[in-house]
Design a protein around this motif. Sequence first.
Motif, PDB file in Angstrom:
ATOM      1  N   GLY A   1       0.832  -1.195   0.000  1.00 34.88           N
ATOM      2  CA  GLY A   1       0.000   0.000   0.000  1.00 34.88           C
ATOM      3  C   GLY A   1       0.864   1.242   0.000  1.00 34.88           C
ATOM      4  O   GLY A   1       1.995   1.250  -0.507  1.00 34.88           O
ATOM      5  N   ASP A   2       0.327   2.302   0.639  1.00 37.47           N
ATOM      6  CA  ASP A   2       1.098   3.552   0.654  1.00 37.47           C
ATOM      7  C   ASP A   2       2.293   3.433   1.591  1.00 37.47           C
ATOM      8  O   ASP A   2       2.402   2.501   2.385  1.00 37.47           O
ATOM      9  CB  ASP A   2       0.200   4.745   0.999  1.00 37.47           C
TER      10      ASP A   2
ATOM     11  N   ASN B   1       3.306   4.974   4.285  1.00 36.13           N
ATOM     12  CA  ASN B   1       3.122   4.981   5.730  1.00 36.13           C
ATOM     13  C   ASN B   1       2.682   3.604   6.226  1.00 36.13           C
ATOM     14  O   ASN B   1       3.201   3.107   7.219  1.00 36.13           O
ATOM     15  CB  ASN B   1       2.099   6.051   6.115  1.00 36.13           C
TER      16      ASN B   1
END
Length: 174
Positions: free
Chosen positions: A35-36, A38
Motif C-alpha cells: 500500500g502507501d 506509511n
Amino acid sequence: MAASACQGLLDYLNSQYRGQYGNDVYGGLLKRLFGDGNDRKHQINRILNFVIPSILIEEEAEFEEPRLRYRVTVPEPVADFLAAVTKLVYEEVICSPSVQHLEFKGQMMVIAVFEVIKSEPKRFLPGDILAKFSGSAEPMRVISDYVSGMTDAHLLRTYERLFAPRMGSVFDKL
C-alpha cells in the motif's frame, strides 16, 4: 509468497494487533506491505518486531574464536518466513529484467577493463599496482584483484576513460 510460509508471522500479527486485520490477516499483510508508504513502514516495523525478538544466540563451547563460538538461530516459524522472503526477493527483484540488465552491463564493463589492462599492463596499471604486478609470481591475479577491488564509480570512470570518445583527460585521477 504463500500464506503457509507466513503462518508464524500471521499468528503473531493476529495476536498482537487483534482485530486490525479483520478475518483475513494475510490479505491485510499484503495490503499494508504494498500500500502507501506509511502503511508499508508500519507493517515492516511489525515484521521486524516479529523477527528480531525471536533471535537466539547459542554458544558452541568447543570453539574459542568468538566468530565460531556464537551461533544465531531463530525458531522454525521465523526461519520459514525468512526463507520465503528471501525466495520472493530473489525471484521478484534479483531475477527481474531490469536488475539482470544492470548486472550484465556491469559484467561486460569488468571484462572489458580487465582485458585492456591485461593486454598492456605497463600502459594501464597505476604505479603501485604495476610494481606488485612486476614482482608477482601470479601477475594475472594482481590485475584481477585490482579490477575486482574497484568501486562501481571507479570502474565506470575507468571504462569511460578507455572506451567513451569524449571522456577522459590527462588530469583525471586514476
